[in-house]
Design an enzyme around this catalytic site. Structure first.
Site, PDB file in Angstrom:
ATOM      1  N   SER A  70       5.386 -21.601  -6.539  1.00 23.54           N
ATOM      2  CA  SER A  70       6.611 -21.190  -7.237  1.00 23.54           C
ATOM      3  C   SER A  70       6.561 -19.804  -7.884  1.00 23.54           C
ATOM      4  CB  SER A  70       6.973 -22.223  -8.312  1.00 23.54           C
ATOM      5  OG  SER A  70       7.450 -23.390  -7.707  1.00 23.54           O
ATOM      6  N   LYS A 127      10.534 -17.795 -17.672  1.00 15.20           N
ATOM      7  CA  LYS A 127      11.031 -18.893 -16.831  1.00 15.20           C
ATOM      8  C   LYS A 127      11.401 -20.080 -17.725  1.00 15.20           C
ATOM      9  CE  LYS A 127       9.792 -21.669 -12.745  1.00 15.20           C
ATOM     10  NZ  LYS A 127       8.721 -22.039 -11.792  1.00 15.20           N
ATOM     11  N   SER A 148      10.083 -22.286  -7.004  1.00 19.07           N
ATOM     12  CA  SER A 148      11.109 -22.572  -7.977  1.00 19.07           C
ATOM     13  C   SER A 148      11.443 -21.402  -8.894  1.00 19.07           C
ATOM     14  CB  SER A 148      10.668 -23.755  -8.844  1.00 19.07           C
ATOM     15  OG  SER A 148       9.536 -23.399  -9.619  1.00 19.07           O
TER      16      SER A 148
END
Lengths: 511, 99, 505
Positions: A180, A81, A156
């Site tokens: 997230s 990420k 997210s």
């Protein structure tokens, strides 16, 4: 042959790599090919590190050939990420303000991945600074849900979840501040775990809210998350909030999964009103399976949960407003010179105006308000008290249950653009995942099937007391086995085939 | 209690060093108002007898030994800078003073 | 130039009210929150880690040694040590502040409620109340380029070096200080000097004001006096004077602000609450940033750091290791050294007590140590415009005194040796050897010189032989001249009388 390699779990791929049946270069190339084929549609990646990944893979192959003793996962590709700082790979946290920034240091989790010989194939898309539940707040355009390209992949960490669901990587790193990792897992039919706060080092994770953030694994199977968690977990002296606990092997917990006699507490407040019928249906079905396997299903109350979102949307923006102050155009990132020049204050203000997206600005202003003179006690101070109440509720609930359970989110994946105009309704979507972050306890989301009304994935969330992450791996693995036995296949094998398309992410360069 | 005015948002933007446009100030004023209406409910349950929690897992006395570690080189430090003179970061004229 | 009121007149009309914030840079090996070296000279931006540069993702970790130093300092200030103290973020944007927040302590400092006993030059003892001492980090350093003065106004651009960012600081904040009256300037100097003595005694800071290791911000306001029997006037508006980089400047700046504020108030004006900058060259302060309620630092507990909860054992261990308080130590030393009040006051005012202690410890007699430090060394330092302690070490002074005591050097020669030591020519013995400055104690060389002098002045010789010994002075002078002063005059006299009778007629 190479397409088959992308269908393997990390564990299965690792076995083929260590037996010499497959080389890391082959495995890496297979995933790069898959990215080239589908990421134009999915847009899970902000950066694909083809050259460095193949070089790392070749190095692992060489060391393996030389007889060196390698970590069992050595040579397996992984997606990172973009919130995680990576030496040599651009790191933007989904923001324009960090466009093109190549950090001079590695996050601790990256150091651990490199030491274990995992091959980083790229950086995944996310809502800007992890602020969002849909990836629509990424400065580089949204990621699309592999189950339905018109829908959000969650956020997210939508990029990591979509990459794994689209077979672009066997597993990935995510970060979870209010859900997230878990909510994207829920909407993409993948597995994601938020560890106990302090279980995985935050050093090198670009902070959203320091007291809530936690890095964790994202994968297609519970075992793969456990294997990855075993690599990234443990104490780090560079993170003061890192726990010094000696952790058990989470992979071992998966292999010893058994729910007989396990007390599972269903959270009263996280079902019913506002929860989609198809989500509730799959949820109840999963509980019935667990009960059939010997688990004891009870009901527990978390009365403070109704205030959790309110507390979260004060604490998170408050901490974020301070954490994001460092983006000021002086040491790194974007600089915008206002028309006609100006003082450094003007340059900072112009840079932050243009460099931050609408959601980042909204939360910075909200957080600045919550901390400002005259409002601190009412807002930030009160929110910290609610945090105490939430913790007390969990303590009471865990006195009667070994793990707690709820749907991971109220609905399946909504359509891209559906909620961007209404921030509050987007915030309310996090109701089930936020309490764990406020209390610092671990939570996992595992797929439980598709909702009847829209055919989209549904996840179930288990929560355990702080430091009992292993318990989550046990119950999640048991449920996964029960479901796959019932279905006769994995859930992700039912995902639509993605038609090959142009690749979107720039190869080896800033986006 | 969460009546938010445009003047407040303008002041907050200056504290946060964001040159919001007039349109953004208008829209943020109304958005913040509705968000605060919702989140202000925390004040109802946060009674004086409840202590605040700032860290989810309570720890204390986490210290580092006073031992020198590895530093960045000036090149590494400056590599990402928008502007520098080869050894120091460069910024345009400063209006205010240090605090 | 601001209008100033006569100082005595200002004191007749107003009562000065003081407050000080003193920042101490701790001399730990590493920074407050990172493992970068705690050193900020050298090449810009080289003593930094991702933490000091505020790079995204980096996290602070507290230096345990800095915490111990802060506790020791708190105890030396007579403070209570907080059972739990916390770090907080002070949020404001400034280019020298890498994260745009400073990690400091706000409502939960490590030490609070203490006092420091200070002795004024006139012998008055004054107790300065301490509100708190807290830990925080220093900022980077800005250099303003372009414009005439190198100051911030008119500069074209500024350059930032973050080497100093993260250097550990303890800030000592006094309560409001009343009652200093006309001694206010001297009190300010004595207070800062005492704080310096305390931290030097603890060994926790270099405490060099000229290098910024110790920085003093002085708050001052004036309260109009009211006739007896009437209620006191409310406190006046205060100014905060910064950039005061020497003990002398502390005293001057306070005196200046009293005179400046008094003139404004007496003219019916009002004082602006603001930061004022002291200018060493002009001896004035100039207006800086106005302080206002708009300053909103949005303090909140630093989520990346945990509470500091010192154990009772640690506190007691550090308390037991504390050196004597300066005031108590002064009383003891004065008695031990048998100095008069005036002698000790003179020494205290010179700020060289520690040097004398160390010189005595190295073997010198207290009187001789005091004489050298406050005499020749202080004079040279003054002439060169440097700190006396930078010129010589206490050990060197003790060695010099030993050479005098042994008769190797006369006082006059010793001054030349000192000059050599200051010039970096080595230890006193090395300077004696290299310059050939030792007293000539070889009687053979002396006798030869005396004989020559006597023989060249037969009339003098005759007088001496007649018992007119005072006539020997002329010969002694000639001999000392011949020996270039490197002879003990008493011994020369002895030998002159001896040779006068020994020489053949």
């Amino acid at each position: 042959m190479t397409t088959d390699l992308t269908r393997l779990t990390a564990d299965a791929l690792a076995i083929k790599l260590s037996s010499g049946e497959v080389s890391s270069v082959e495995a890496t190339q297979a995933h790069l090919d898959r990215i080239a084929a589908v990421d134009g549609s999915v847009h899970a990646f902000l950066h694909v590190a083809s050259d460095s990944a193949l070089a790392e893979a070749a190095d692992i192959d060489r060391r393996r050939a030389a007889g060196e003793e390698l970590h069992p996962l050595a040579g397996v590709p992984i997606a990172i990420k973009d919130v995680i700082v990576t030496k040599g790979m651009p790191t933007t946290s989904g923001s324009k303000i960090l466009e093109g920034w190549v950090p001079p240091y590695d996050a601790t989790v990256m150091t651990k991945l490199r030491a274990a010989g995992l091959v980083s194939i790229g950086k995944t898309n996310m809502d800007e600074f992890a602020m969002g539940s849909s990836t629509e707040h990424s400065a580089y355009g949204p990621t699309h849900n592999p189950w339905d390209l018109e829908r959000i992949p969650g956020g997210s960490g939508g990029g990591s979840a979509a990459a794994v669901a689209a077979f672009e990587a066997p597993f990935a790193l995510g970060s979870d501040t209010g859900g997230s990792i878990r909510q994207p897992a829920h909407v993409t039919g993948t597995v994601g775990l938020k560890p106990t706060y302090g279980g995985v080092s935050r050093y090198g994770a670009i902070a959203l809210a320091s007291s809530l953030d936690q890095i964790g694994p994202v994968s297609r199977t519970v075992l793969d998350s456990a294997l990855l968690h075993d690599v990234i977990g443990g104490h780090d002296p560079r993170d003061s909030t890192s726990l010094t606990d000696v952790w058990p092997s989470f992979a071992e917990a998966v292999r010893n999964a058994d729910v007989a006699g396990l007390r599972i507490g269903v959270i009263t407040e996280l079902q019913g009103d506002g929860f989609q019928p198809g989500v509730m249906e799959r949820f109840r079905e999963a509980l019935a399976l667990l009960e059939g396997a010997g688990a004891i299903i009870t009901e527990v109350a978390l009365p403070s949960v109704e205030h959790a979102i309110a507390a979260y949307y004060l604490i998170m923006p408050a901490e974020a407003s301070s954490n994001l102050a460092k983006f000021d155009s002086v040491r790194f990132g974007l600089r915008v010179n206002p028309k006609g020049g100006g003082t450094v204050e003007d340059v900072m203000s112009a840079t932050r105006e243009q460099g931050f997206g609408a959601e980042a600005k909204r939360r910075i202003i909200l957080g600045t308000y919550a901390l400002s003179a005259g409002y601190y006690d009412a807002y930030y101070g009160s929110a910290q008290k609610v945090r105490t109440l939430v913790q007390r509720d969990f303590a009471a609930a865990f006195a009667n249950a070994d793990v707690l359970v709820s749907p991971t989110a109220p609905t399946t994946a909504f359509k891209l653009g559906e909620k961007t105009g209404d921030p509050l309704s987007m915030y309310l979507n996090d109701i089930a995942t936020i309490p764990a972050n406020l209390a610092g306890i671990p939570g996992i989301s595992v797929p439980v099937g598709l909702a009847a009304e829209d055919g989209l994935p549904v996840g179930i969330q288990f929560l355990a007391p702080a430091r009992e992450d292993a318990r989550l791996y046990g119950v999640a693995a048991a449920l996964e086995a029960l479901l796959e036995q019932k279905w006769g296949h994995t859930l992700l094998s039912q995902a639509p085939d993605l038609s090959p398309s142009e690749m979107n992410a720039t190869d080896e360069g800033a986006v | 209690m969460s009546e938010i005015t445009q003047e407040q948002v303008t002041h907050l933007a200056s504290l946060a060093r964001i040159a919001l446009t007039p349109e953004e100030i208008v829209s943020l004023t109304s958005e913040l108002g509705s968000i605060m209406d919702h989140v202000a409910t925390v004040t109802e349950v946060a009674t004086p007898d409840v202590p605040a929690t700032s860290h989810p897992i309570p720890l204390q006395n986490v210290f580092r030994d006073d031992v020198v570690g590895q530093t960045l080189t000036a090149e590494e430090a400056l590599a990402g800078a928008p502007d520098h003179d080869g050894s120091r970061f460069r910024v345009t004229a400063i209006l205010g003073e240090e605090q | 130039m601001a209008k100033l009121m006569d100082y005595d007149r200002a004191l007749e009309l107003f009562e000065p009210v003081l407050g000080f914030e003193v920042h101490i840079e701790l001399s730990t090996k590493t920074k407050m929150f990172s493992d970068a070296p705690n050193y900020f000279g050298g090449e810009p931006n080289t003593n930094i880690t991702p933490v000091d540069l505020g790079l995204p993702g980096s996290l602070p970790v507290v230096n345990g040694q800095a915490v111990r130093y802060a506790i020791s300092l708190g105890l030396a200030l007579g403070c209570s040590i907080a059972p739990t103290s916390r770090f907080a973020r002070k949020n404001y944007f400034y280019p020298d502040l890498a994260k745009n927040y400073q990690i400091s302590q706000s409502d939960e400092p490590i030490a609070f409620a203490g006092s420091v006993e200070v002795e004024l030059p006139n012998g008055r003892m004054f107790t300065v109340p301490i509100e708190r001492a807290h830990m925080e980090e220093d900022a980077g350093k800005l250099t303003h380029v372009g414009g005439a003065t190198g100051r911030i106004q008119g500069a074209e651009y500024s350059l930032v070096d973050y080497n100093r960012a993260g250097v550990p600081l303890v800030e000592i904040v006094t309560d409001i200080i009343y009652g200093a009256e006309a001694d206010a300037p001297e009190l300010a100097k004595a207070y800062v000097s005492t704080i310096r003595d305390i931290v030097v005694g603890l060994g926790i800071s270099e405490a060099r004001m000229e290098r910024g290791n110790l920085r003093c911000d002085a708050n001052i306001s004036l309260r109009r006096r009211t006739p007896e029997g009437e209620p006191p006037a409310p406190l006046g508006t205060r100014t905060e004077t910064k950039n005061v980089n020497s003990l002398r400047s502390v005293e001057r700046a306070i005196r200046y602000e009293i005179q400046r504020q008094a003139a404004i108030l007496d003219d019916g004006g009002t004082i602006t609450q603001e930061t004022r900058h002291w200018h060493e060259d002009t001896g004035q302060t100039s207006a800086g940033r106005p302080k206002s309620d708009a300053d909103d630092y949005r303090y909140f507990p630093e989520p990346d750091l945990l509470p500091v909860v010192p154990s009772a054992e640690l506190i007691e261990e550090l308390r037991a290791a504390l050196p004597e308080a300066p005031a108590i130590r002064r009383r003891r030393l004065k008695a031990e050294w048998n100095f008069t009040d005036l002698e000790f006051q003179d020494l205290t005012n010179s700020g060289l007590v520690n040097e004398v202690i160390e010189t005595v410890a190295a073997g010198a007699a207290p009187a001789a140590a005091r004489k050298w430090w406050t005499g020749e060394i202080a004079r040279t330092a003054n002439a060169q415009g440097v700190d006396a302690t930078t010129l010589v070490t206490p050990l060197q002074v003790a060695q010099l005194v030993a050479l005098v005591d042994a008769g190797t050097l006369t006082d006059r020669l010793a001054r030349q040796v000192l000059e050599g030591v200051i010039a970096g020519e080595g230890t006193p013995q090395q300077v004696v050897d290299a310059r050939g400055l030792a007293v000539v104690s070889d009687d053979g060389a002396l006798i030869a010189a005396i004989d020559e002098a006597l023989q060249s002045q037969p009339d003098v010789l005759a007088k001496i032989r007649d018992g007119k010994v005072q006539a020997a002075g002329a010969v002694i002078g000639a001999v000392m001249k011949a020996m270039k002063g490197q002879a003990d005059a008493a011994r020369v006299r002895e030998l002159v009388l001896e040779r006068a009778t020994a020489l053949p007629e």
